[in-house]
Write a protein that holds these residues in place. Structure first.
Motif, short mmCIF file in Angstrom:
data_model
loop_
_atom_site.label_atom_id
_atom_site.label_comp_id
_atom_site.label_asym_id
_atom_site.label_seq_id
_atom_site.Cartn_x
_atom_site.Cartn_y
_atom_site.Cartn_z
N GLU A 190 -12.80 -10.91 11.08
CA GLU A 190 -11.87 -9.89 11.57
C GLU A 190 -12.13 -8.54 10.90
N LEU A 191 -11.96 -7.47 11.69
CA LEU A 191 -12.07 -6.11 11.20
C LEU A 191 -10.85 -5.32 11.63
N SER A 192 -10.49 -4.33 10.83
CA SER A 192 -9.48 -3.34 11.23
C SER A 192 -10.21 -2.02 11.42
N ILE A 193 -10.21 -1.52 12.65
CA ILE A 193 -10.87 -0.24 12.95
C ILE A 193 -9.81 0.73 13.46
N PHE A 194 -9.82 1.93 12.91
CA PHE A 194 -8.80 2.94 13.22
C PHE A 194 -9.44 4.16 13.87
N ALA A 195 -8.88 4.56 15.01
CA ALA A 195 -9.33 5.78 15.68
C ALA A 195 -8.18 6.77 15.70
N ILE A 196 -8.45 7.99 15.25
CA ILE A 196 -7.48 9.08 15.37
C ILE A 196 -7.71 9.71 16.74
N CYS A 197 -6.69 9.74 17.58
CA CYS A 197 -6.84 10.14 18.99
C CYS A 197 -5.95 11.33 19.34
N ASP A 198 -6.44 12.16 20.28
CA ASP A 198 -5.61 13.28 20.74
C ASP A 198 -5.38 13.24 22.26
N GLY A 199 -5.57 12.05 22.85
CA GLY A 199 -5.39 11.91 24.29
C GLY A 199 -6.72 11.81 25.01
N GLU A 200 -7.69 12.59 24.55
CA GLU A 200 -9.03 12.57 25.15
C GLU A 200 -10.12 12.30 24.13
N ASN A 201 -10.03 12.95 22.98
CA ASN A 201 -11.05 12.83 21.95
C ASN A 201 -10.57 11.90 20.83
N TYR A 202 -11.50 11.47 19.99
CA TYR A 202 -11.14 10.56 18.92
C TYR A 202 -12.12 10.71 17.75
N LYS A 203 -11.67 10.30 16.58
CA LYS A 203 -12.50 10.21 15.38
C LYS A 203 -12.29 8.82 14.79
N VAL A 204 -13.38 8.12 14.49
CA VAL A 204 -13.30 6.75 13.96
C VAL A 204 -13.41 6.77 12.44
N LEU A 205 -12.50 6.06 11.78
CA LEU A 205 -12.52 5.95 10.32
C LEU A 205 -13.31 4.71 9.90
N PRO A 206 -13.70 4.62 8.62
CA PRO A 206 -14.47 3.44 8.18
C PRO A 206 -13.71 2.14 8.42
N ALA A 207 -14.43 1.13 8.88
CA ALA A 207 -13.81 -0.17 9.15
C ALA A 207 -13.33 -0.82 7.85
N ALA A 208 -12.16 -1.44 7.93
CA ALA A 208 -11.55 -2.09 6.76
C ALA A 208 -11.37 -3.58 7.04
N GLN A 209 -11.14 -4.33 5.98
CA GLN A 209 -10.72 -5.72 6.12
C GLN A 209 -9.43 -5.92 5.34
N ASP A 210 -8.47 -6.56 6.00
CA ASP A 210 -7.16 -6.84 5.43
C ASP A 210 -7.11 -8.31 5.03
N HIS A 211 -6.27 -8.64 4.05
CA HIS A 211 -6.07 -10.02 3.60
C HIS A 211 -4.61 -10.39 3.88
N LYS A 212 -4.38 -11.15 4.93
CA LYS A 212 -3.00 -11.39 5.40
C LYS A 212 -2.28 -12.51 4.65
N ARG A 213 -2.99 -13.53 4.26
CA ARG A 213 -2.28 -14.70 3.70
C ARG A 213 -1.90 -14.47 2.24
N ILE A 214 -0.86 -15.14 1.82
CA ILE A 214 -0.28 -14.88 0.50
C ILE A 214 -1.19 -15.34 -0.64
N GLY A 215 -1.99 -16.40 -0.41
CA GLY A 215 -2.71 -17.02 -1.52
C GLY A 215 -4.19 -16.78 -1.52
N ASP A 216 -4.80 -16.93 -2.69
CA ASP A 216 -6.25 -16.82 -2.82
C ASP A 216 -6.95 -17.75 -1.82
N GLY A 217 -8.14 -17.31 -1.36
CA GLY A 217 -8.89 -18.12 -0.41
C GLY A 217 -8.24 -18.18 0.95
#
Length: 422
Positions: A190-217
């Motif tokens: 899984e990746l989190s990708i963020f685009a800043i948008c103005d309706g027509e144009n966009y800028k993409v920020l660096p892809a991130a990874q999130d850790h959703k579960r509470i515990g290690d592993g």
């Protein structure tokens, strides 16, 4: 500029922190938290029409909306009716997060790659779809906003059917579960990708990874997020290009055709399956804790990026990203995510190590201030953020900072960014 930030969490703190370093803005938070008072002024005006009037009277040049609820409720529309500049999608566009059914149908209509699914309010129809699915696990999603908790990954068909029944009966998520989406489980990363948008144009920020579960592993229940890192080495130019061509461009074009041009942050939840990006979901705001690690990576002033996004002028911006990595480790309260915890005073040691002092900071979230002391009052209390020329260096610094922060019952994962460091 006079800038108003809506929200009270670590996401809003990190946006305010980045803007405060530009040294030329007066910052207001509504409602903010106990630590945002150190960056600006907290106000408490919950009615959006009243807030818009306040913004007008106080000559607010830019309003930035952090969380999803005000967007879905139409705060952007109210501010624009009052000729105020605000960064975020309209209520119509915010349905991309406000309704998972709407989002999945947009993906289907504009041929954006996503998992096979059914959306229904009929229990028998959902159960029949589940019976005909070839593989498990099976993903069951409540249609409405559930604070990031409305997704069940069922390990068996019986568990999936039970999840559907619990949602449609209102037992699980109340009205948010009146309609459900049942979809195939995608096996990838899984990746989190963020685009800043103005309706027509966009800028993409660096892809991130999130850790959703509470515990290690990645064990235990899902949370709002226990840590994140960026940029991730698990993405390459080919994946970025596919996401832009197959996802961002058709989404912006499709939303214009729907009469709901998309302005603001488009958070794209991507599952990469055999090198192909498949869309899990859209959110209409920054993720938390991804926002905390992305804001410091921006060399372009944050206020300028958001202002150009809000005024349909992104095309003129050459966005610059620092050549470094960022890792954020969430420190949570004792009983998170199961129940609330007793307030606990937060003590941060005096940091004498120059390396830690110059390459880390804290983004505060669930905190309140009393007699100049900070108390942990939320589930996710704060994020320790570290930077470095490698992910390992950034992570080591983030964890070194964690060692300087103390409150009763504090807990955090010890393996943030493990995917990148295997």
């Amino acid at each position: 500029m006079n800038i108003l930030i809506l929200g009270s969490g670590g996401r809003e703190y990190s946006i305010g922190l980045a803007i405060s370093k530009e040294n030329k803005h007066d910052i207001y938070f509504m409602p903010g938290n106990g630590a945002t008072q150190n960056l600006g002024t907290n106000i408490n005006i919950k009615d959006y029409k009243e807030l818009a009037l306040w913004a007008k009277n106080n000559k607010i040049d830019l309003t930035i909306v952090g969380p999803e609820a005000p967007l879905v409720e139409g705060v952007v529309d109210i501010f624009k009716e009052n000729d105020l500049t605000i960064f975020g999608p309209s209520a119509a566009a915010a349905r991309l997060e406000g309704s998972k059914v709407y989002m999945k149908n947009i993906l289907k209509k504009y041929n954006i790659p996503t998992a096979a699914f059914i959306e229904t309010s009929n229990e028998n129809e959902a159960h029949s779809f589940i019976d005909n699915m070839k593989n498990t696990p099976i993903v069951v999603k409540a249609d409405g906003l559930c604070a990031g908790k409305g997704v069940i990954i069922a390990q068996s068909k019986d568990e999936a059917k039970q999840a559907v029944s619990d949602m449609l009966s209102g037992e699980s998520f109340g009205d948010a579960g009146n309609c459900v989406v049942v979809e195939e489980f995608l096996d990838g990363y899984e990746l989190s990708i963020f685009a800043i948008c103005d309706g027509e144009n966009y800028k993409v920020l660096p892809a991130a990874q999130d850790h959703k579960r509470i515990g290690d592993g990645d064990t235990g229940p899902n949370t709002g997020g226990m840590g994140a890192y960026a940029p991730t080495p698990l993405v390459n130019d080919d994946i970025y290009k596919k996401v832009e061509e197959r996802v961002i461009k058709p989404t912006l074009e499709g939303m214009r055709k729907e009469g709901a041009a998309y302005e603001g942050v488009l958070f794209i939840g991507v599952m990469v399956v055999k090198g192909e990006p498949i869309i899990l979901e859209y959110n209409v705001r920054f993720g938390d804790p991804e926002c905390e690690i992305l804001m410091p990576l921006l060399e372009t002033p944050v206020s300028e990026l958001f202002y150009k996004g809000a005024t349909k002028d992104l095309k003129s911006l050459d966005i610059k990203i620092k050549d470094e990595f960022s890792v954020g480790v969430v420190m949570a309260s004792k009983n998170y995510p199961y129940s609330s915890s007793e307030p606990a005073e937060i003590i941060v040691d005096d940091i004498v190590d120059e390396d830690i002092l110059n390459n880390t900071h804290i983004s505060y979230a669930g905190v309140e201030k009393e007699d100049d002391k900070l108390f942990a009052t939320g589930g996710r209390v704060l994020v320790c953020v570290g930077f470095g020329t490698t992910i390992k260096q950034a992570r080591d610094r983030a964890y070194a900072l964690c060692g300087q922060v103390h409150f009763a019952g504090k807990k955090c994962r010890t393996d943030i960014a493990y995917q990148a460091l295997k």
